[in-house]
Design a protein around this motif. Structure first.
Motif, PDB file in Angstrom:
ATOM      1  N   SER A   1       0.845  -1.206   0.000  1.00  0.00           N
ATOM      2  CA  SER A   1       0.000   0.000   0.000  1.00  0.00           C
ATOM      3  C   SER A   1       0.873   1.245   0.000  1.00  0.00           C
ATOM      4  N   ASP A   2       0.498   2.209  -0.831  1.00  0.00           N
ATOM      5  CA  ASP A   2       1.336   3.393  -0.975  1.00  0.00           C
ATOM      6  C   ASP A   2       0.593   4.702  -0.726  1.00  0.00           C
ATOM      7  N   TYR A   3      -0.668   4.588  -0.356  1.00  0.00           N
ATOM      8  CA  TYR A   3      -1.447   5.805  -0.135  1.00  0.00           C
ATOM      9  C   TYR A   3      -2.468   5.515   0.939  1.00  0.00           C
ATOM     10  N   PHE A   4      -2.572   6.395   1.915  1.00  0.00           N
ATOM     11  CA  PHE A   4      -3.428   6.154   3.079  1.00  0.00           C
ATOM     12  C   PHE A   4      -4.267   7.391   3.357  1.00  0.00           C
ATOM     13  N   ILE A   5      -5.503   7.139   3.740  1.00  0.00           N
ATOM     14  CA  ILE A   5      -6.443   8.239   3.925  1.00  0.00           C
ATOM     15  C   ILE A   5      -7.228   8.023   5.216  1.00  0.00           C
ATOM     16  N   TRP A   6      -7.465   9.092   5.932  1.00  0.00           N
ATOM     17  CA  TRP A   6      -8.361   9.055   7.088  1.00  0.00           C
ATOM     18  C   TRP A   6      -9.666   9.747   6.721  1.00  0.00           C
ATOM     19  N   TYR A   7     -10.767   9.080   7.125  1.00  0.00           N
ATOM     20  CA  TYR A   7     -12.094   9.630   6.911  1.00  0.00           C
ATOM     21  C   TYR A   7     -12.806   9.758   8.247  1.00  0.00           C
ATOM     22  N   LYS A   8     -13.717  10.736   8.305  1.00  0.00           N
ATOM     23  CA  LYS A   8     -14.559  10.942   9.486  1.00  0.00           C
ATOM     24  C   LYS A   8     -16.005  10.761   9.059  1.00  0.00           C
ATOM     25  N   GLN A   9     -16.739   9.939   9.807  1.00  0.00           N
ATOM     26  CA  GLN A   9     -18.152   9.751   9.504  1.00  0.00           C
ATOM     27  C   GLN A   9     -19.003  10.147  10.696  1.00  0.00           C
ATOM     28  N   GLU A  10     -19.748  11.214  10.537  1.00  0.00           N
ATOM     29  CA  GLU A  10     -20.687  11.653  11.562  1.00  0.00           C
ATOM     30  C   GLU A  10     -22.007  10.903  11.367  1.00  0.00           C
ATOM     31  N   SER A  11     -22.771  10.852  12.417  1.00  0.00           N
ATOM     32  CA  SER A  11     -24.022  10.109  12.395  1.00  0.00           C
ATOM     33  C   SER A  11     -24.939  10.603  11.276  1.00  0.00           C
TER      34      SER A  11
ATOM     35  N   ALA B   1      -6.491  19.112  20.840  1.00  0.00           N
ATOM     36  CA  ALA B   1      -7.558  19.889  21.479  1.00  0.00           C
ATOM     37  C   ALA B   1      -8.925  19.430  20.997  1.00  0.00           C
ATOM     38  N   THR B   2      -9.222  18.165  21.261  1.00  0.00           N
ATOM     39  CA  THR B   2     -10.444  17.547  20.749  1.00  0.00           C
ATOM     40  C   THR B   2     -11.689  18.312  21.188  1.00  0.00           C
ATOM     41  N   GLN B   3     -12.619  18.450  20.258  1.00  0.00           N
ATOM     42  CA  GLN B   3     -13.855  19.194  20.501  1.00  0.00           C
ATOM     43  C   GLN B   3     -15.051  18.268  20.372  1.00  0.00           C
ATOM     44  N   PRO B   4     -16.189  18.603  20.968  1.00  0.00           N
ATOM     45  CA  PRO B   4     -17.380  17.751  20.829  1.00  0.00           C
ATOM     46  C   PRO B   4     -17.747  17.468  19.379  1.00  0.00           C
ATOM     47  N   GLY B   5     -17.490  18.417  18.486  1.00  0.00           N
ATOM     48  CA  GLY B   5     -17.764  18.213  17.071  1.00  0.00           C
ATOM     49  C   GLY B   5     -16.882  17.175  16.411  1.00  0.00           C
ATOM     50  N   ASP B   6     -15.855  16.745  17.112  1.00  0.00           N
ATOM     51  CA  ASP B   6     -14.993  15.686  16.576  1.00  0.00           C
ATOM     52  C   ASP B   6     -15.578  14.299  16.830  1.00  0.00           C
ATOM     53  N   SER B   7     -16.630  14.224  17.628  1.00  0.00           N
ATOM     54  CA  SER B   7     -17.260  12.933  17.890  1.00  0.00           C
ATOM     55  C   SER B   7     -17.788  12.340  16.591  1.00  0.00           C
ATOM     56  N   ALA B   8     -17.320  11.146  16.271  1.00  0.00           N
ATOM     57  CA  ALA B   8     -17.668  10.514  14.993  1.00  0.00           C
ATOM     58  C   ALA B   8     -16.993   9.152  14.949  1.00  0.00           C
ATOM     59  N   VAL B   9     -17.210   8.426  13.860  1.00  0.00           N
ATOM     60  CA  VAL B   9     -16.451   7.203  13.587  1.00  0.00           C
ATOM     61  C   VAL B   9     -15.355   7.563  12.593  1.00  0.00           C
ATOM     62  N   TYR B  10     -14.152   7.125  12.883  1.00  0.00           N
ATOM     63  CA  TYR B  10     -13.001   7.441  12.038  1.00  0.00           C
ATOM     64  C   TYR B  10     -12.519   6.165  11.356  1.00  0.00           C
ATOM     65  N   PHE B  11     -12.342   6.247  10.042  1.00  0.00           N
ATOM     66  CA  PHE B  11     -11.869   5.121   9.245  1.00  0.00           C
ATOM     67  C   PHE B  11     -10.523   5.452   8.622  1.00  0.00           C
ATOM     68  N   CYS B  12      -9.658   4.457   8.610  1.00  0.00           N
ATOM     69  CA  CYS B  12      -8.477   4.581   7.784  1.00  0.00           C
ATOM     70  C   CYS B  12      -8.712   3.754   6.524  1.00  0.00           C
ATOM     71  N   ALA B  13      -8.131   4.187   5.430  1.00  0.00           N
ATOM     72  CA  ALA B  13      -8.249   3.459   4.172  1.00  0.00           C
ATOM     73  C   ALA B  13      -6.874   3.401   3.522  1.00  0.00           C
ATOM     74  N   GLU B  14      -6.601   2.306   2.851  1.00  0.00           N
ATOM     75  CA  GLU B  14      -5.329   2.142   2.159  1.00  0.00           C
ATOM     76  C   GLU B  14      -5.589   1.837   0.700  1.00  0.00           C
ATOM     77  N   ASN B  15      -4.732   2.383  -0.165  1.00  0.00           N
ATOM     78  CA  ASN B  15      -4.729   2.028  -1.581  1.00  0.00           C
ATOM     79  C   ASN B  15      -3.475   1.224  -1.835  1.00  0.00           C
ATOM     80  N   SER B  16      -3.659   0.023  -2.345  1.00  0.00           N
ATOM     81  CA  SER B  16      -2.503  -0.865  -2.454  1.00  0.00           C
ATOM     82  C   SER B  16      -1.656  -0.595  -3.670  1.00  0.00           C
TER      83      SER B  16
END
Lengths: 113, 113
Positions: free
Chosen positions: B30-40, B79-94
């Motif tokens: 894998s040579d490329y990695f991405i973080w995603y945030k998913q709010e409800s 400095a985490t804020q209440p708006g940061d509450s979410a599910v966080y995913f990492c993704a890889e591109n191989s």
């Protein structure tokens, strides 16, 4: 930019009915993805198009599922006949280039009774 | 029988604390990695990315660290804020001709005021 557009946002149907989900990718994006998200299985890739051509449909659960991309600005995911286990949130996503980051739509929440 | 859902790892923090979310990836190519945030109720949204020729990248309040030796990725939120509450995913591109991002199972971040 309006982002990826999906319709409908919510769909409730009865078992055995045909369901069609629609997606308009971001203009200029060459890759389009359909994902399904459930509590049981998380985020699963169903099918991936590049330049309107299906590249990988190995994630499509079975023959009841089909996807098309007749042009660069429109794609459909069809389930016929639908079953209760198809209940999930279906996301369409697009990417400007192969291998680039993916932009997700708001999703369609499907409930099959 | 009882159904087993996808039990997400959960991180609970107090507002103002720093958060660290970890992700182990599987493909050494894998040579490329991405973080995603998913709010409800929403689709995953891009936060930050990093390519394999880097080991650190900073954004606004977020930093991604990549350790290719142990195939580990982390997302640091300052400095985490209440708006940061979410599910966080990492993704890889191989890479290597595969342009399908593979998503991890996600981590639920809960920020307490």
């Amino acid at each position: 930019d309006a982002g990826v557009i999906q319709s409908p946002r919510h769909e409730v149907t009865e078992m055995g009915q045909e369901v069609t989900l629609r997606c308009k990718p971001i203009s200029g994006h060459n890759s389009l993805f359909w994902y399904r998200q459930t509590m049981m299985r998380g985020l699963e890739l169903l099918i991936y198009f590049n330049n309107n051509v299906p590249i990988d449909d190995s994630g499509m659960p079975e023959d009841r599922f089909s996807a098309k991309m007749p042009n660069a600005s429109f794609s459909t995911l069809k389930i016929q006949p639908s079953e209760p286990r198809d209940s999930a949130v279906y996301f369409c996503a697009s990417s400007p280039l192969q291998g680039d980051r993916v932009f997700f739509g708001p999703g369609t929440r499907l409930t099959v009774l | 029988g009882e159904s087993v859902g996808l039990h997400l790892p959960t991180l609970s923090v107090q507002e103002g604390d720093n958060s660290i979310i970890n992700c182990a990836y599987s493909n050494s190519a894998s040579d490329y990695f991405i973080w995603y945030k998913q709010e409800s109720g929403k689709g995953p949204q891009f936060i930050i990315d990093i390519r394999s020729n880097m080991d650190k990248r900073q954004g606004q309040r977020v930093t991604v660290l990549l350790n290719k030796t142990v195939k580990h990725l982390s997302l640091q939120i300052a400095a985490t804020q209440p708006g940061d509450s979410a599910v966080y995913f990492c993704a890889e591109n191989s890479g290597g001709g595969s342009y399908i991002p593979t998503f991890g199972r996600g981590t639920s971040l809960i920020v307490h005021p």
